[in-house]
Design a protein around this motif. Structure first.
Motif, PDB file in Angstrom:
ATOM      1  N   UNK A  90     -11.303  -4.531   3.002  1.00 25.12           N
ATOM      2  CA  UNK A  90     -12.220  -3.426   3.265  1.00 25.12           C
ATOM      3  C   UNK A  90     -11.504  -2.171   3.724  1.00 25.12           C
ATOM      4  N   UNK A  91     -10.529  -2.313   4.641  1.00 22.33           N
ATOM      5  CA  UNK A  91      -9.774  -1.148   5.109  1.00 22.33           C
ATOM      6  C   UNK A  91      -8.970  -0.524   3.962  1.00 22.33           C
ATOM      7  N   UNK A  92      -8.392  -1.391   3.116  1.00 21.45           N
ATOM      8  CA  UNK A  92      -7.639  -0.876   1.958  1.00 21.45           C
ATOM      9  C   UNK A  92      -8.562  -0.150   0.991  1.00 21.45           C
ATOM     10  N   UNK A  93      -9.754  -0.718   0.765  1.00 18.80           N
ATOM     11  CA  UNK A  93     -10.722  -0.078  -0.125  1.00 18.80           C
ATOM     12  C   UNK A  93     -11.169   1.262   0.446  1.00 18.80           C
ATOM     13  N   UNK A  94     -11.387   1.314   1.771  1.00 15.58           N
ATOM     14  CA  UNK A  94     -11.805   2.569   2.401  1.00 15.58           C
ATOM     15  C   UNK A  94     -10.717   3.629   2.258  1.00 15.58           C
ATOM     16  N   UNK A  95      -9.463   3.238   2.473  1.00 14.65           N
ATOM     17  CA  UNK A  95      -8.359   4.183   2.305  1.00 14.65           C
ATOM     18  C   UNK A  95      -8.301   4.677   0.864  1.00 14.65           C
ATOM     19  N   UNK A  96      -8.520   3.763  -0.073  1.00 14.02           N
ATOM     20  CA  UNK A  96      -8.502   4.119  -1.489  1.00 14.02           C
ATOM     21  C   UNK A  96      -9.609   5.125  -1.820  1.00 14.02           C
ATOM     22  N   UNK A 120       0.840  -1.205   0.000  1.00 14.75           N
ATOM     23  CA  UNK A 120       0.000   0.000   0.000  1.00 14.75           C
ATOM     24  C   UNK A 120       0.872   1.250   0.000  1.00 14.75           C
ATOM     25  N   UNK A 121       0.253   2.384  -0.297  1.00 17.03           N
ATOM     26  CA  UNK A 121       1.003   3.645  -0.310  1.00 17.03           C
ATOM     27  C   UNK A 121       1.591   3.950   1.050  1.00 17.03           C
ATOM     28  N   UNK A 122       0.835   3.652   2.104  1.00 23.32           N
ATOM     29  CA  UNK A 122       1.288   3.867   3.474  1.00 23.32           C
ATOM     30  C   UNK A 122       1.017   2.619   4.303  1.00 23.32           C
ATOM     31  N   UNK A 123       1.976   2.245   5.138  1.00 28.12           N
ATOM     32  CA  UNK A 123       1.777   1.139   6.072  1.00 28.12           C
ATOM     33  C   UNK A 123       2.733   1.345   7.249  1.00 28.12           C
ATOM     34  N   UNK A 124       2.453   0.731   8.400  1.00 25.50           N
ATOM     35  CA  UNK A 124       3.185   1.043   9.642  1.00 25.50           C
ATOM     36  C   UNK A 124       4.703   0.944   9.550  1.00 25.50           C
ATOM     37  N   UNK A 125       5.228  -0.043   8.853  1.00 21.89           N
ATOM     38  CA  UNK A 125       6.681  -0.269   8.836  1.00 21.89           C
ATOM     39  C   UNK A 125       7.382   0.431   7.668  1.00 21.89           C
ATOM     40  N   UNK A 126       6.649   1.248   6.930  1.00 22.41           N
ATOM     41  CA  UNK A 126       7.241   1.847   5.737  1.00 22.41           C
ATOM     42  C   UNK A 126       8.441   2.727   6.080  1.00 22.41           C
TER      43      UNK A 126
END
Length: 755
Positions: free
Chosen positions: A421-427, A274-280
């Motif tokens: 679902x969380x990825x879709x919501x972020x999108x 994803x564009x952003x994720x915790x360990x990025x």
């Protein structure tokens, strides 16, 4: 079958509810909002709306006056806007609502895409409830969602599922003629919305054909006929679109080598992270996780996990000295060709093999390099791989249930749905962020804008075109003027409300000749403006913003008569004769000067001839020359044009030469001037302006600069790039005049041609 239709209808209803929640302001007032006010999307709105209101046929006359442009090359959704034009003319007036129609079309395209995804999932025998949920998740995670901020035709994400669904039905061999015809029509219609869609269509079918050939490699002969049909289905739409556009296009010098082919592509991170994720932040210290936004097509964490498992199976089996078991991942043999095709297309979207030393293949496939954003092709992989992941996840769910591990089975399923679902919501959140901008540019009410002319008693019909300053334009990415994008936006607003066309165009596919003639309007008075030959004597409506103008732009403003001004723009009347007269005055002055400077030698000057350096490169015969028979040419690399001391006095000096505008490469060669003092110390290294330059004559661009000269200093001029050709290098004291005599009456006065 009945269950599929019921599921599709219910899915449309649920999607419509979500769409209403997300876009209710726009659905209530479609024409009242712009999804973005930046120039690129505003250009799409303008091109679509102006055509709907004023034009007809295949030509858009709102831009690039007086030539106009072909609908296919300016993001105008050609076939769609043509149908709407028919509706406006014969059924119901809609011409004033181009923005609203475009907004609604983008939003409501979800109502077509969702059921198509659902039907695809059902064709692979997934239960209706599972296909229903998965279609919603995949649909709202689509990488095409955020194109709603610009590239509006790319928002029509239903085209890829449509191509795929029709291909599936065709390959089932039930009514193949019917489904084949539908498939062909879908490719042609998509192609006349955007060239990318017909490219997506063709590469999908070609990818599946390659996969079929691989899987049937041991018994090809019985299937050659079906392979031939599939190949015909793949190429006919792209030939039809290209052929019809070619037959109706009235220019022959459009750019064929746009910038971006080796830049705007996908990579592993743009697809599986994803564009952003915790360990990025942590991982970025050790890995380069960057990618181009054009290549973004995140498939979601569940699909990424499946991809990792597929990659790791073989090495794990090898380490354990066991034969890898692929049976679980390839249970449905009918899906294998799509998965292999999707993988091949993904590699293509990553610029493979061209970026890995096989760039020469582009010379064999010239149409391929016209797609500057290869990353968009990863969208095909996105749909294919997310559907494949849904299949694998459901098989895993069924296996757990068969093992009577129902709690674990449903827990896994819930976790998958939540993750997607969380990825879709972020999108969706990212796609709708900053979306609802008040439409104060292309509204249906023209009175407010036209009152400016009424109040000042200026007749709108007296103008032949609008010219905006600061200047904004592009020329196949070689010459680029972006400082005036705000002014261009204001000019679009004025053009839409008045019907007066724009001189400028910011289309990267515009004819080179026409783009150069637009850029040349701000050239030095020494250069005759070729575009004026095709324009009438009516004045131009000059629109200027409060931004800083360059010297030539300020001069043009000084020649115009201001009639209206507010805190944002000034509108003035600019007589075209001003541009003609300025050249005539220069020509008269240059002729007088050439008579005064006349001498027996090739080079004549009003200063000491020893202080002048000139090289016409006549000793180097070249295919392209500015004057004479010679020019300096190098195919690629850094070309050293000058490296020596010059017998010039201290003071300001002027350096100029002509650089050939070669269309075989998207970039302009980069000239650099370097100066060393007598002790060998570098005192100046300056890149010369090669992109924002108005001094264009035929296919040559005049490069010039001023520098502080010193006797006995060493001067080096290099030019780095591809297909570099320069001619007529002149270095002289700043205020001196130089006449260079040439054959065929092409004398140079201060390095400008005097016919």
């Amino acid at each position: 079958m009945k269950k599929d239709w019921l599921g599709s209808i219910l899915l449309i209803a649920i999607t419509a509810s979500i769409i209403f929640f997300l876009f209710s302001p726009v659905l209530k007032h479609p024409n009242g909002f712009l999804f973005s006010k930046s120039v690129d999307p505003l250009k799409s709105y303008y091109n679509f709306s102006y055509y709907l209101k004023y034009d007809s046929g295949i030509r858009h006359d709102g831009i690039n006056y007086p030539y106009g442009d072909h609908l296919q090359y300016i993001n105008s959704h050609p076939i769609y806007v043509t149908v709407l034009k028919f509706v406006d003319k014969h059924i119901y007036p809609i011409a004033d609502y181009g923005v609203g129609i475009l907004n609604l079309t983008m939003i409501l395209s979800f109502l077509i895409g969702m059921p198509l995804l659902y039907l695809i999932l059902r064709r692979f025998k997934l239960p209706a409830w599972y296909a229903f949920i998965t279609a919603l998740l995949i649909g709202f995670l689509t990488p095409q969602f955020d194109r709603i901020h610009g590239h509006f035709e790319m928002v029509y994400w239903f085209f890829i599922p449509l191509f795929w669904y029709l291909l599936i039905r065709y390959r089932e061999q039930k009514k193949p003629v019917l489904w084949g015809i539908c498939l062909l029509l879908s490719g042609i219609i998509g192609g006349f919305i955007s060239a990318y869609f017909v490219a997506f269509y063709s590469i999908l079918l070609i990818g599946v054909l390659i996969a079929d050939l691989w899987f049937a490699r041991k018994h090809l002969k019985p299937q050659l006929k079906s392979f031939a049909y599939l190949f015909a289905l793949a190429v006919i739409p792209i030939l039809a679109v290209k052929g019809l556009v070619g037959l109706t296009d009235w220019v022959s010098d459009r750019p064929t080598n746009p910038y971006g082919f080796y830049v705007y592509h996908a990579n592993v991170f743009s697809i599986f992270l994803p564009s952003e994720f915790p360990l990025k932040g942590f991982l970025s210290k050790y890995l380069d996780l960057s990618f181009q936004w054009e290549g973004r097509a995140f498939v979601g964490t569940p699909a990424t996990i499946i991809a990792c498992i597929l990659i790791l199976i073989a090495p794990i089996a090898w380490l354990s000295r066991k034969k890898p078991d692929w049976s679980f991942f390839f249970q449905d043999k009918s899906y294998q060709p799509y998965l292999l095709a999707g993988t091949l297309i993904l590699l293509f979207s990553m610029c493979f093999p061209f970026k890995w030393g096989f760039g020469f293949l582009l010379d064999l496939l010239p149409p391929v390099k016209q797609f500057r954003a290869l990353g968009r092709f990863s969208w095909l992989f996105y749909y294919i791989f997310t559907v494949y992941s849904a299949l694998i996840i459901f098989h895993f769910f069924k296996n757990l249930k068969a093992q009577k591990r129902r709690i674990l089975a449903y827990s896994v399923l819930v976790a998958v749905f939540l993750s997607w679902g969380f990825s879709a919501k972020y999108n969706v959140d990212r796609g709708t962020r900053g979306l609802f901008n008040v439409n104060d540019k292309l509204s249906s009410n023209h009175d407010d804008f036209l009152n400016r002319f009424v109040e000042t008693k200026v007749d709108v019909n007296q103008f032949q075109a609008i010219f905006a300053l600061p200047f904004a334009s592009t020329c196949g990415d070689k010459l680029l003027f972006e400082h005036g994008m705000t002014a261009l936006g204001e000019a679009m607003k004025c053009s839409y409300h008045t019907g007066i066309p724009l001189v400028q165009s910011f289309s990267p596919r515009l004819s080179f000749t026409q783009a150069l003639s637009s850029i040349q309007l701000l050239a030095d008075s020494a250069i005759q403006k070729s575009r004026l030959d095709d324009m009438n004597d009516k004045p131009l409506l000059l629109i200027t913003t409060k931004q800083e103008l360059n010297e030539q732009e300020n001069w043009l403003v000084s020649q115009a008569t201001k009639f209206w001004e507010d805190q944002y723009i000034t509108m003035s009347i600019l007589p075209v004769q001003v541009l003609k007269t300025s050249h005539q005055n220069w020509k008269k002055h240059a002729l007088e000067l050439s008579h005064k400077l006349d001498c027996p030698q090739e080079l004549c000057t009003d200063t000491l001839s020893d202080l002048i350096y000139y090289n016409g490169f006549e000793q180097l015969p070249a295919k392209n020359t500015f004057t004479g028979e010679g020019a300096m040419y190098q195919r690629r690399g850094t070309m050293e044009v000058l490296n020596q001391t010059l017998p010039i006095n201290s003071g300001l000096a002027d350096l100029s030469f002509w650089l050939y505008f070669d269309t075989r490469h998207y970039d302009m060669p980069q000239p650099t001037l370097t100066i060393w003092d007598q002790a060998g110390n570098q005192i100046l290294k300056q890149k010369l302006n090669n992109r924002q330059n108005h001094n264009v004559y035929h296919n040559w661009v005049r490069i010039s600069t001023q520098f502080e000269a010193h006797p006995n200093y060493r001067y080096q001029l290099t030019v780095k790039g591809k297909y570099t050709c320069i001619d007529d290098l002149l270095i002289k004291p700043l205020k001196s005049n130089v006449l260079i005599k040439k054959e065929n009456q092409q004398n140079l006065v201060n390095n400008f041609i005097l016919q």
